[in-house]
Design a protein around this motif. Structure first.
Motif, PDB file in Angstrom:
ATOM      1  N   THR A  52      -9.010   9.778   3.735  1.00  0.00           N
ATOM      2  CA  THR A  52      -9.698   9.911   4.908  1.00  0.00           C
ATOM      3  C   THR A  52     -11.176  10.290   4.857  1.00  0.00           C
ATOM      4  OG1 THR A  52      -8.968  12.020   5.822  1.00  0.00           O
ATOM      5  CG2 THR A  52      -7.445  10.184   6.327  1.00  0.00           C
ATOM      6  N   TYR A  53     -12.040  10.209   5.793  1.00  0.00           N
ATOM      7  CA  TYR A  53     -13.187  10.801   5.561  1.00  0.00           C
ATOM      8  C   TYR A  53     -13.600  11.330   6.757  1.00  0.00           C
ATOM      9  CZ  TYR A  53     -14.815   6.518   8.484  1.00  0.00           C
ATOM     10  OH  TYR A  53     -15.028   5.530   9.247  1.00  0.00           O
ATOM     11  N   SER A  55     -15.682  13.029  10.210  1.00  0.00           N
ATOM     12  CA  SER A  55     -16.377  12.399  11.207  1.00  0.00           C
ATOM     13  C   SER A  55     -17.653  12.515  11.128  1.00  0.00           C
ATOM     14  CB  SER A  55     -15.471  12.856  12.629  1.00  0.00           C
ATOM     15  OG  SER A  55     -16.214  13.739  13.136  1.00  0.00           O
ATOM     16  N   ARG A 112      -1.978  13.039   3.924  1.00  0.00           N
ATOM     17  CA  ARG A 112      -3.407  12.714   3.331  1.00  0.00           C
ATOM     18  C   ARG A 112      -3.585  13.681   2.228  1.00  0.00           C
ATOM     19  NH1 ARG A 112      -5.252  10.162   8.041  1.00  0.00           N
ATOM     20  NH2 ARG A 112      -3.647   8.731   8.725  1.00  0.00           N
ATOM     21  N   ASP A 115     -10.132  14.520   1.935  1.00  0.00           N
ATOM     22  CA  ASP A 115     -11.250  13.982   2.772  1.00  0.00           C
ATOM     23  C   ASP A 115     -12.478  13.660   2.116  1.00  0.00           C
ATOM     24  OD1 ASP A 115      -9.821  13.809   5.271  1.00  0.00           O
ATOM     25  OD2 ASP A 115     -10.145  15.963   5.793  1.00  0.00           O
ATOM     26  N   GLY A 130     -10.850   3.435   8.075  1.00  0.00           N
ATOM     27  CA  GLY A 130     -10.616   4.897   8.293  1.00  0.00           C
ATOM     28  C   GLY A 130      -9.852   5.835   7.250  1.00  0.00           C
ATOM     29  N   VAL A 131      -8.781   5.049   6.517  1.00  0.00           N
ATOM     30  CA  VAL A 131      -7.950   5.408   5.629  1.00  0.00           C
ATOM     31  C   VAL A 131      -7.914   4.261   4.485  1.00  0.00           C
ATOM     32  CG1 VAL A 131      -6.515   6.942   7.182  1.00  0.00           C
ATOM     33  CG2 VAL A 131      -5.785   4.717   6.741  1.00  0.00           C
TER      34      VAL A 131
END
Length: 151
Positions: A52-53, A55, A112, A115, A130-131
């Protein structure tokens, strides 16, 4: 007349001493990694899973490493790898890859593995989704054992 001669001598002295600091300095020799050392650095598959990354709201906040998050830098968060570890992240959907440095802890969502900073996610082509399914490769001289928490 004597005063003007001393004044001229003083000015010449000041000019001469200021020019001494302007002498050409020889630059230090560049650091070159010996070929035998460079060839031993390899990438080892560490893990596969979902990435993920961060926000956009986290921009400027403090990370676990003590550095501030900046969305345009190439770094990531990992639960257990030491800060400063270099990783190559490969997006399994499109084959794009990016090299990042571990600077934070996380992700803490089940399933996950990593990040990513916004810049790293952009380079992997995963901003829209988003993923993304990824492979995580660790840079190192020796094969790295998988130390991540398996769910």
């Amino acid at each position: 007349m004597h005063f003007h001669g001393l004044r001229l001598l003083f000015i010449l002295f000041c000019v001469a001493t200021s020019l001494v600091g302007c002498q050409a300095q020889t630059p230090p020799a560049p650091v070159v990694v010996a070929p035998e050392v460079a060839d031993t650095m390899q990438w080892h598959l560490y893990d596969t899973g979902m990435a993920t990354y961060y926000s956009a709201r986290t921009h400027g906040r403090m990370m676990a490493s003590g550095e501030r998050y900046h969305k345009s830098e190439l770094f990531c968060a990992h639960r257990s790898l030491p800060f400063g570890t270099r990783l190559r992240i490969v997006n399994k959907k499109n084959g794009k890859e990016v090299e990042v440095v571990v600077k934070d802890r996380g992700p803490f969502t089940k399933g996950r593995l990593v990040d990513l900073s916004n810049k790293a996610a952009e380079m992997l082509g995963m901003l829209r989704d988003g993923v993304a399914p990824v492979e995580i490769w660790v840079e190192g001289k020796e094969e790295c054992e998988d130390k991540s928490e398996k769910e």
